[in-house]
Design a protein around this motif. Structure first.
Motif, mmCIF file in Angstrom:
data_model
loop_
_atom_site.group_PDB
_atom_site.id
_atom_site.type_symbol
_atom_site.label_atom_id
_atom_site.label_comp_id
_atom_site.label_asym_id
_atom_site.label_seq_id
_atom_site.Cartn_x
_atom_site.Cartn_y
_atom_site.Cartn_z
ATOM 1 N N UNK A 106 0.845 -1.193 0.000
ATOM 2 C CA UNK A 106 0.000 0.000 0.000
ATOM 3 C C UNK A 106 0.883 1.246 0.000
ATOM 4 N N UNK A 107 0.308 2.371 -0.395
ATOM 5 C CA UNK A 107 1.022 3.645 -0.341
ATOM 6 C C UNK A 107 0.035 4.692 0.145
ATOM 7 N N UNK A 108 0.289 5.209 1.335
ATOM 8 C CA UNK A 108 -0.661 6.113 1.977
ATOM 9 C C UNK A 108 -0.231 7.568 1.835
ATOM 10 N N UNK A 109 -1.226 8.427 1.716
ATOM 11 C CA UNK A 109 -0.981 9.865 1.653
ATOM 12 C C UNK A 109 -0.852 10.458 3.049
ATOM 13 N N UNK A 110 0.029 11.431 3.173
ATOM 14 C CA UNK A 110 0.037 12.295 4.361
ATOM 15 C C UNK A 110 -0.778 13.527 3.992
ATOM 16 N N UNK A 111 -2.101 13.396 4.132
ATOM 17 C CA UNK A 111 -3.009 14.454 3.670
ATOM 18 C C UNK A 111 -3.472 15.298 4.855
ATOM 19 N N UNK A 112 -3.459 16.608 4.683
ATOM 20 C CA UNK A 112 -3.853 17.521 5.761
ATOM 21 C C UNK A 112 -4.968 18.433 5.272
ATOM 22 N N UNK A 113 -6.150 18.293 5.894
ATOM 23 C CA UNK A 113 -7.299 19.145 5.583
ATOM 24 C C UNK A 113 -7.135 20.455 6.352
ATOM 25 N N UNK A 114 -6.490 21.427 5.744
ATOM 26 C CA UNK A 114 -6.096 22.644 6.456
ATOM 27 C C UNK A 114 -7.277 23.416 7.023
ATOM 28 N N UNK A 115 -8.398 23.426 6.331
ATOM 29 C CA UNK A 115 -9.562 24.192 6.785
ATOM 30 C C UNK A 115 -10.248 23.549 7.983
ATOM 31 N N UNK A 116 -9.871 22.330 8.332
ATOM 32 C CA UNK A 116 -10.491 21.623 9.453
ATOM 33 C C UNK A 116 -9.539 21.452 10.639
ATOM 34 N N UNK A 117 -8.418 22.150 10.638
ATOM 35 C CA UNK A 117 -7.503 22.058 11.774
ATOM 36 C C UNK A 117 -8.160 22.660 13.012
ATOM 37 N N UNK A 118 -7.860 22.094 14.179
ATOM 38 C CA UNK A 118 -8.424 22.573 15.432
ATOM 39 C C UNK A 118 -7.663 23.809 15.912
ATOM 40 N N UNK A 119 -8.211 24.455 16.940
ATOM 41 C CA UNK A 119 -7.522 25.603 17.539
ATOM 42 C C UNK A 119 -6.110 25.217 17.975
#
Length: 304
Positions: free
Chosen positions: A148-161
């Motif tokens: 498998x090859x997994x992404x290090x994906x970051x949903x920037x608009x959903x980051x917490x405080x």
């Protein structure tokens, strides 16, 4: 390469911003990577397909090294829309960097790619790994033998405080803006000095069609405010024009006697609100949006 692609890369290419993004997203704000230990990596690589040479280009990549020895290579891929083929693209980028290490005398180093997702309408919910691309098309008996090859994906608009607090560079203002655009609510963000003003605003313009960002006086507002206070509250700027408040404020200003026409009325409102925020008169701005008589008084007394 499109103008938008280039614009998105410029801010991230600064060593202080690049290191900050990695430290915030991977190390929970710990200052593991020093900007002084970063060097630019070659973003272009080639591969053979259908008897012809193809080339591919990463968005931004840098080597993290000490004592002239590469420790790792970090790369960013910017996405404003979900790309279902992203696992394969990322795997290809990383493989090209690993291939460069074959036959070298230096120790091998890891390659890490961060996919920065700027979307605000929906999370990147699907296609986060190579296995996700297969869905139900591959027999379960084969899966144990497929890497498998997994992404290090970051949903920037959903980051917490807390996650946003890990950022220390101008990129913090980017993720604060993205969250505000997603929720429609502008938080009372901390005052912060903006180091790369032009690049920051251009990045925001490239990922958003918000009318606020099209105004040419935004850069001047930041510069003038920082000269007076040492920093700027981006919320002070965006609260002035944000979504419905912006439209309602313009409409109200026009209705209250800006007879020079809609264009001049908008300019007058913009200049007035920018001036009030620069003076720290946040409460006056809030009152003006709900008290038409008070707004008319402010406009009458304003000397641009």
């Amino acid at each position: 390469m499109g103008t938008q692609d280039v614009t998105e890369k410029i801010l991230e290419a600064y060593d202080d911003v690049f290191a900050d993004i990695v430290n915030a997203l991977l190390f929970r704000g710990k200052q593991i990577i020093n900007p002084a230990d970063l060097t630019d990596a070659q973003n272009v690589s080639t591969y053979k397909l259908d008897d012809s040479i193809k080339w591919q280009e990463r968005d931004v990549s840098k080597y993290w090294q000490k004592n002239k020895m590469k420790i790792s290579c970090f790369g960013f891929e910017n996405q404003t829309k979900v790309d279902y083929a992203m696992p394969i693209r990322t795997m290809n980028y990383d493989a090209a960097e690993y291939y460069k290490q074959i036959g070298t005398t230096e120790p091998y180093y890891p390659v890490i790619t961060l996919v920065l997702y700027f979307g605000t309408k929906q999370k990147w919910t699907k296609k986060k790994s190579l296995f996700d691309l297969f869905e139900d098309s591959v027999s379960k008996e084969l899966l144990p033998y497929i890497n498998d090859y997994k992404l290090n994906i970051f949903d920037l608009a959903w980051l917490t405080d807390e996650e946003i607090s890990y950022f220390k560079s101008d990129f913090k203002l980017v993720v604060e803006y993205l969250r505000a655009e997603r929720t429609g609510n502008v938080e009372d963000w901390d005052e912060q000095k903006v180091e790369h003003i032009h690049e920051l605003i251009n990045l925001l313009r490239s990922i958003s069609d918000n009318e606020i960002l099209k105004r040419t006086e935004i850069e001047d507002f930041i510069i003038q405010t920082q000269q007076k206070t040492g920093g700027v509250k981006m919320s002070g700027l965006f609260q002035t024009y944000w979504n419905k408040g912006h439209d309602e404020g313009i409409a109200l200003g026009v209705q209250q006697g800006i007879s020079q026409g809609r264009t001049e009325g908008i300019n007058s409102m913009t200049a007035l609100m920018s001036s009030l925020y620069a003076q720290g008169r946040d409460e006056d701005v809030k009152r003006a949006f709900t008290d038409s008589a008070y707004l008319q008084e402010l406009l009458a007394n304003y000397k641009g």
